[in-house]
Write a protein that holds these residues in place. Structure first.
Motif, short mmCIF file in Angstrom:
data_model
loop_
_atom_site.label_atom_id
_atom_site.label_comp_id
_atom_site.label_asym_id
_atom_site.label_seq_id
_atom_site.Cartn_x
_atom_site.Cartn_y
_atom_site.Cartn_z
N UNK A 177 0.77 -1.33 0.03
CA UNK A 177 -0.10 -0.01 -0.12
C UNK A 177 0.86 1.49 -0.01
N UNK A 178 2.10 0.99 -0.11
CA UNK A 178 3.13 2.22 -0.21
C UNK A 178 3.47 2.79 1.04
N UNK A 179 3.08 2.26 2.16
CA UNK A 179 3.40 2.86 3.48
C UNK A 179 4.45 1.90 4.24
N UNK A 180 4.83 2.79 5.39
CA UNK A 180 5.33 2.19 6.17
C UNK A 180 4.77 2.39 7.51
N UNK A 181 4.58 1.61 8.20
CA UNK A 181 3.82 1.76 9.60
C UNK A 181 4.59 1.32 11.15
N UNK A 182 4.35 2.16 11.78
CA UNK A 182 5.17 1.84 13.07
C UNK A 182 4.07 1.47 14.19
N UNK A 183 4.43 0.63 14.94
CA UNK A 183 3.31 0.04 16.09
C UNK A 183 3.99 0.02 17.34
N UNK A 184 3.16 0.38 18.67
CA UNK A 184 3.74 0.00 19.76
C UNK A 184 3.63 -1.28 20.24
N UNK A 185 4.42 -1.99 20.44
CA UNK A 185 4.29 -3.55 20.85
C UNK A 185 3.27 -3.82 21.84
N UNK A 186 3.61 -2.95 22.86
CA UNK A 186 2.42 -3.47 24.08
C UNK A 186 1.24 -3.07 23.93
N UNK A 187 0.58 -2.02 23.45
CA UNK A 187 -0.61 -1.61 23.01
C UNK A 187 -0.83 -2.39 21.79
N UNK A 188 -0.17 -2.65 21.13
CA UNK A 188 -0.44 -3.01 19.78
C UNK A 188 -1.36 -1.88 18.70
N UNK A 189 -1.08 -0.61 19.09
CA UNK A 189 -1.75 0.29 18.31
C UNK A 189 -0.64 0.98 17.40
N UNK A 190 -1.19 1.53 16.34
CA UNK A 190 -0.17 2.21 15.56
C UNK A 190 0.25 3.61 16.29
N UNK A 191 1.60 4.16 15.77
CA UNK A 191 2.13 5.14 16.40
C UNK A 191 2.01 6.18 15.17
#
Length: 179
Positions: free
Chosen positions: A150-164
Motif C-alpha cells: 500500500x506504499x506505506x511504512x507503519x510504526x506500532x507500539x508492541x505493548x498496546x498493539x496500536x499504531x504510532x
C-alpha cells in the motif's frame, strides 16, 4: 529454485536460507557447506526466515499461510505450525529477548506470537490496505515496523498493539522491506 530469504546468526557461525523449493537450509559460514538435510514442512514456498538472538531456534514463514519454529541443533520442528493468517506469510522477525515472534502477510495484517506457547498475542494489527511484505522489531522490543504494497511504512507500539502516528508515506510503489 529461487532463494527468497537469508539470515545470518548473531555469532556469524551459520547462515539460514529459504526458497521456492519449500525448504529451509542451514549452512556453515566458514566451510560454506550445508549443515544437515533441508528442513521440510512447508507445503508452499518459504518467504522469510529469522534466527533467534541466542541461535537456538529458527523461524520460517511460508506462502502456505503458516509460521514454523525449528530447533537449530536438532533441525526438527518445534510444536505445530502457527496458524492464523488467511494469506501467505511474507515476513517474520524475532524479538531480541526471544520472547515473541512477529509475522506479516498477504492478509494485510501483522501478528504477534508468544514463542513459548506458540499462541497469538492479542488481535492482528490492522491498518495496511494491501499485502504486508516486511516486519522488523526494534532492539529494545518496544516497536514493530511494517511495510506494505500500500506504499506505506507503519510504526506500532508492541505493548498496546496500536499504531504510532500516521503511516509513513513517500514511496510511489509497494514497500518490500524494512529494517
Amino acid at each position: 529454485d529461487w532463494v527468497s530469504s537469508v539470515a545470518i546468526s548473531a555469532d556469524n557461525r551459520f547462515i539460514v536460507s529459504a526458497g521456492y523449493d519449500k525448504t529451509v537450509r542451514l549452512w556453515d559460514r566458514k566451510t560454506q557447506q550445508p549443515i544437515g538435510p533441508p528442513l521440510q514442512g512447508h507445503s508452499d514456498w518459504v518467504c522469510s526466515v529469522a534466527i533467534s538472538a541466542d541461535n537456538r531456534f529458527i523461524v520460517s514463514a511460508g506462502n502456505d499461510k503458516t509460521v514454523r519454529l525449528w530447533d537449530r541443533k536438532t533441525q526438527q520442528p518445534i510444536g505445530s505450525p502457527l496458524q492464523g493468517h488467511s494469506g501467505g506469510v511474507c515476513s517474520v522477525a524475532i524479538s531480541a529477548d526471544n520472547r515473541f515472534i512477529v509475522s506479516a502477510g498477504d492478509d494485510e495484517t501483522v501478528r504477534l506470537w508468544d514463542r513459548k506457547t506458540q499462541q497469538p498475542i492479542g488481535s492482528p494489527l490492522q491498518g495496511h490496505s494491501d499485502w504486508v511484505r516486511s516486519v522488523a522489531i526494534s532492539a529494545d522490543n518496544r516497536f514493530i515496523v511494517s511495510a506494505g504494497y500500500d506504499e506505506t511504512v507503519r510504526l506500532w507500539d508492541r505493548k498496546t498493539q496500536q499504531p504510532i502516528g500516521s503511516p509513513l508515506q513517500g514511496h510511489s510503489g509497494g514497500v518490500s522491506s524494512v529494517a
